[in-house]
Design a protein around this motif. Structure first.
Motif, mmCIF file in Angstrom:
data_model
loop_
_atom_site.group_PDB
_atom_site.id
_atom_site.type_symbol
_atom_site.label_atom_id
_atom_site.label_comp_id
_atom_site.label_asym_id
_atom_site.label_seq_id
_atom_site.Cartn_x
_atom_site.Cartn_y
_atom_site.Cartn_z
ATOM 1 N N ASP A 13 0.876 -1.163 0.000
ATOM 2 C CA ASP A 13 0.000 0.000 0.000
ATOM 3 C C ASP A 13 0.920 1.221 0.000
ATOM 4 N N VAL A 14 0.378 2.378 -0.200
ATOM 5 C CA VAL A 14 1.173 3.608 -0.224
ATOM 6 C C VAL A 14 1.454 4.039 1.217
ATOM 7 N N LEU A 15 2.730 4.094 1.565
ATOM 8 C CA LEU A 15 3.153 4.523 2.895
ATOM 9 C C LEU A 15 3.189 6.049 2.924
ATOM 10 N N VAL A 16 2.610 6.649 3.972
ATOM 11 C CA VAL A 16 2.564 8.110 4.059
ATOM 12 C C VAL A 16 3.218 8.651 5.331
ATOM 13 N N GLY A 17 3.517 7.764 6.298
ATOM 14 C CA GLY A 17 4.131 8.245 7.525
ATOM 15 C C GLY A 17 4.608 7.109 8.403
ATOM 16 N N VAL A 18 5.428 7.469 9.386
ATOM 17 C CA VAL A 18 5.917 6.498 10.369
ATOM 18 C C VAL A 18 5.939 7.190 11.733
ATOM 19 N N ARG A 19 5.401 6.494 12.739
ATOM 20 C CA ARG A 19 5.508 6.985 14.109
ATOM 21 C C ARG A 19 6.666 6.249 14.764
ATOM 22 N N LEU A 20 7.653 7.022 15.191
ATOM 23 C CA LEU A 20 8.833 6.460 15.830
ATOM 24 C C LEU A 20 8.511 6.063 17.264
ATOM 25 N N PRO A 21 9.241 5.101 17.822
ATOM 26 C CA PRO A 21 9.005 4.754 19.231
ATOM 27 C C PRO A 21 9.469 5.891 20.142
ATOM 28 N N ASP A 22 8.989 5.901 21.358
ATOM 29 C CA ASP A 22 9.411 6.907 22.340
ATOM 30 C C ASP A 22 10.665 6.387 23.046
ATOM 31 N N ARG A 23 11.782 6.547 22.361
ATOM 32 C CA ARG A 23 13.090 6.089 22.859
ATOM 33 C C ARG A 23 14.109 7.185 22.579
ATOM 34 N N PRO A 24 14.180 8.237 23.417
ATOM 35 C CA PRO A 24 15.046 9.388 23.128
ATOM 36 C C PRO A 24 16.537 9.059 23.062
#
Length: 110
Positions: free
Chosen positions: A76-87
């Motif tokens: 499918d068309v990828l439009v975004g990625v949410r990164l993990p909360d790991r600073p």
């Protein structure tokens, strides 16, 4: 031929659970280059945002590695990625790897 599309980052980006907009496209992998390698392996979850849904993907950064690979299994068309909360993980660059037929159609790498 496989191509790639680079995501421009203004500066190194600590992973704090933020959603990154990506150039919409069909990708096989996201290559994440890190400015610092974690001392121990990091395993978490990243969220891939597609035109028709959202999927969780296992996010693994091996110990002492400056690069991580995130698979993009949905066709499918990828439009975004949410990164993990790991600073402790700081992203210095991201490249979206285009599958071979799509790379040829888009003229990537030619």
């Amino acid at each position: 031929m496989t191509g790639s599309v680079a995501l421009e980052l203004a500066e190194p980006l600590p992973c704090r659970g933020q959603l990154l907009d990506l150039p919409p496209g069909s990708y096989d992998w996201l290559r994440l280059d890190l400015s610092a390698a974690p001392p121990t392996e990091v395993v978490d979850t990243a969220w891939l945002y597609y035109e028709h849904g959202v999927d969780a993907e296992r996010f693994v950064v091996p110990a002492a590695e400056h690069r991580a690979w995130l698979p993009v299994p949905r066709r499918d068309v990828l439009v975004g990625v949410r990164l993990p909360d790991r600073p402790e993980i700081v992203l210095s660059a991201m490249t979206m790897v285009v599958p071979p037929p799509a790379a040829e159609e888009a003229g990537v790498g030619t």
